[in-house]
Design a protein around this motif. Structure first.
Motif, PDB file in Angstrom:
ATOM      1  N   LEU A 292       0.826  -1.205   0.000  1.00 51.09           N
ATOM      2  CA  LEU A 292       0.000   0.000   0.000  1.00 51.09           C
ATOM      3  C   LEU A 292       0.862   1.257   0.000  1.00 51.09           C
ATOM      4  CD1 LEU A 292      -2.831   1.350   0.335  1.00 51.09           C
ATOM      5  CD2 LEU A 292      -2.415   1.238   2.812  1.00 51.09           C
ATOM      6  N   ILE A 293       0.572   2.165  -0.937  1.00 49.71           N
ATOM      7  CA  ILE A 293       1.158   3.503  -0.895  1.00 49.71           C
ATOM      8  C   ILE A 293       0.232   4.415  -0.110  1.00 49.71           C
ATOM      9  CG2 ILE A 293       1.918   5.487  -2.263  1.00 49.71           C
ATOM     10  CD1 ILE A 293       2.576   3.497  -4.516  1.00 49.71           C
ATOM     11  N   GLU A 294      -1.005   4.505  -0.566  1.00 51.87           N
ATOM     12  CA  GLU A 294      -2.000   5.276   0.176  1.00 51.87           C
ATOM     13  C   GLU A 294      -3.380   4.992  -0.390  1.00 51.87           C
ATOM     14  OE1 GLU A 294      -1.972   9.651  -1.702  1.00 51.87           O
ATOM     15  OE2 GLU A 294      -0.044   9.046  -0.857  1.00 51.87           O
ATOM     16  N   LEU A 295      -4.377   5.412   0.369  1.00 52.95           N
ATOM     17  CA  LEU A 295      -5.773   5.193   0.000  1.00 52.95           C
ATOM     18  C   LEU A 295      -6.541   6.487   0.177  1.00 52.95           C
ATOM     19  CD1 LEU A 295      -8.100   2.328   1.098  1.00 52.95           C
ATOM     20  CD2 LEU A 295      -8.623   4.627   1.906  1.00 52.95           C
ATOM     21  N   GLY A 296      -7.453   6.768  -0.736  1.00 54.76           N
ATOM     22  CA  GLY A 296      -8.374   7.890  -0.593  1.00 54.76           C
ATOM     23  C   GLY A 296      -9.799   7.357  -0.553  1.00 54.76           C
TER      24      GLY A 296
END
Length: 431
Positions: A292-296
């Motif tokens: 995971l890098i990031e989640l929105g």
């Protein structure tokens, strides 16, 4: 998978969009086309500068400005019997997550995990707690804590990434080759005001990982997740600026990477408590597997749903509307045409000339859409992040022949090289 029919006692009121900017601005017309009213809640009297051009206040019969009194806003929304409360863009995520449990408790995400759907440190912690691998990182305001972590993890002298835990669009993301001057960068970035007007009072320091970066767009209801589209990013270094967007390419649903990505992303969505609505999940596909890098917890930004409709005939906006109106929801998607987004890149800052060189982009065989926001004499900043790219412009290439898209990509870059960007020189003082 088919959406359940709406029962007679289901809410018949509006869909509430919190900060209807960027792709969130696309909800209003699509909902109106299906007879669903809309109401806007905004987190301030003016949108963040990065989103100002996308705001269409005329689309909303009622706009509620949040001024710090959460219960007052919730009380007004409850009176409207809303169908759902969703974030239009990243700046609206936190308020949407606070309002939905108060207003539409039957259609909201897990309240106790709200921080994990906004703060990059918390989302990594939740993902790790669910037994999924994540990028090694620390989030703190204390440089000495970072130093101790680097020593403990064996990352002294390794490539690092420093970034804010609550911004977006690669705002404030800095790559440090060999960890060079990480203390200086940490000190300069701490306390910076990000694109949302928030103070970066903590910073994330991560191990720099390599691989193919993917973005997986999803839509969820009742805790069930489905893929709307998958794209692969290509990013390049632009001088000292890392992670500058070069291209985004739509992938076919039978791409061999997708099963592993999908399983991982659905696990992440469960881990952060996402049960209803759109999500935009960025993942690095490494040799050891996805990370995971990031989640929105909101739709893919930059107006992407419009272009996704061209590539797949569908979008996160459309799936949201179909769920609210009892339509059918597929589990996956189909790729109707090869498609790529090419982001313009300015190699340096200065006054631009020769912008007519970009006029030929619209005549390329695969040209579907393009926007260039420069005229001769304008000042263009060196491209540092996605906001800079979108301010300069981008091109959507779509064609049945993938090789034609590649040829046209090279033509776009060739046209950029014809631009003249004259660096501004300081005037020497008068003697």
């Amino acid at each position: 998978m088919t959406g359940a029919e709406r029962t007679p006692d289901a809410p018949q009121g509006p869909c509430v969009i919190v900060d209807p900017y960027s792709s969130g601005a696309l909800f209003a017309q699509t909902l109106a086309d299906h007879g669903v009213p809309v109401v806007a809640v905004v987190t301030g009297p003016r949108p963040p500068e990065a989103y100002a051009s996308s705001y269409q206040p005329q689309d909303f019969p009622e706009i509620i400005v949040y001024e710090g009194d959460l219960e007052a806003v919730a009380q007004r929304l409850r009176a409207l019997d809303p169908r759902c409360v969703v974030a239009g863009c990243e700046s609206g995520v936190e308020l949407a997550e606070r309002l939905a449990p108060l207003v539409t408790p039957e259609r909201c995400n897990v309240p106790g995990l709200a921080a994990a759907r906004r703060d990059k440190s918390s989302m990594a912690d939740a993902t790790r707690a669910a037994g999924l691998p994540v990028i090694p990182q620390i989030c703190t305001a204390d440089a000495d804590e970072v130093a101790a972590w680097l020593e403990r993890e064996g990352l002294a002298g390794a490539d690092l990434v420093v970034k804010p835990p609550k911004s977006a669009s690669t705002d404030g993301v800095i790559k440090l080759t060999g960890g060079e001057d990480w203390r200086g960068v940490f000190a300069r970035q701490l306390g910076r005001v990000n694109q949302f007007g928030e103070v970066d009072d903590r910073l994330l320091v991560q191990k720099f990982v390599t691989g193919t970066e993917y973005v997986i767009d999803t839509f969820s209801h009742d805790g069930k997740h489905a893929v709307v589209d998958v794209c692969a990013y290509r990013k390049v270094d632009n001088g000292p600026h890392m992670a500058v967007y070069d291209t985004m390419r739509w992938l076919p649903p039978d791409d061999p990477a997708l099963p592993g990505l999908t399983e991982y992303v659905f696990g992440v969505l469960d881990a952060v408590g996402l049960r209803f609505g759109s999500a935009h999940v960025e993942v690095m596909g490494t040799a050891e597997g996805p990370l995971l890098i990031e989640l929105g917890a909101r739709p893919h930004g930059g107006g992407q749903p419009r272009f996704n409709r061209n590539a797949t005939g569908d979008s996160q906006i459309d799936r949201t509307v179909r769920w609210l109106t009892g339509g059918e929801l597929p589990q996956s998607y189909e790729l109707l045409v090869h498609q790529m987004c090419v982001f313009h890149i300015a190699p340096r800052s200065g006054t631009v000339r020769g912008t007519a060189a970009l006029d030929g982009v619209r005549d390329l065989p695969s040209h579907h859409f393009s926007i260039q926001n420069l005229a001769d004499g304008d000042h263009v900043p060196a491209t540092r992040d996605l906001v800079d790219s979108l301010n300069f412009g981008f091109v959507i290439l779509a064609h049945p022949d993938a090789e034609q898209i590649q040829r046209d990509y090279e033509a776009v870059r060739a046209a950029e090289r014809l631009l003249s960007i004259e660096e501004q020189r300081s005037t020497p003082p008068l003697s």
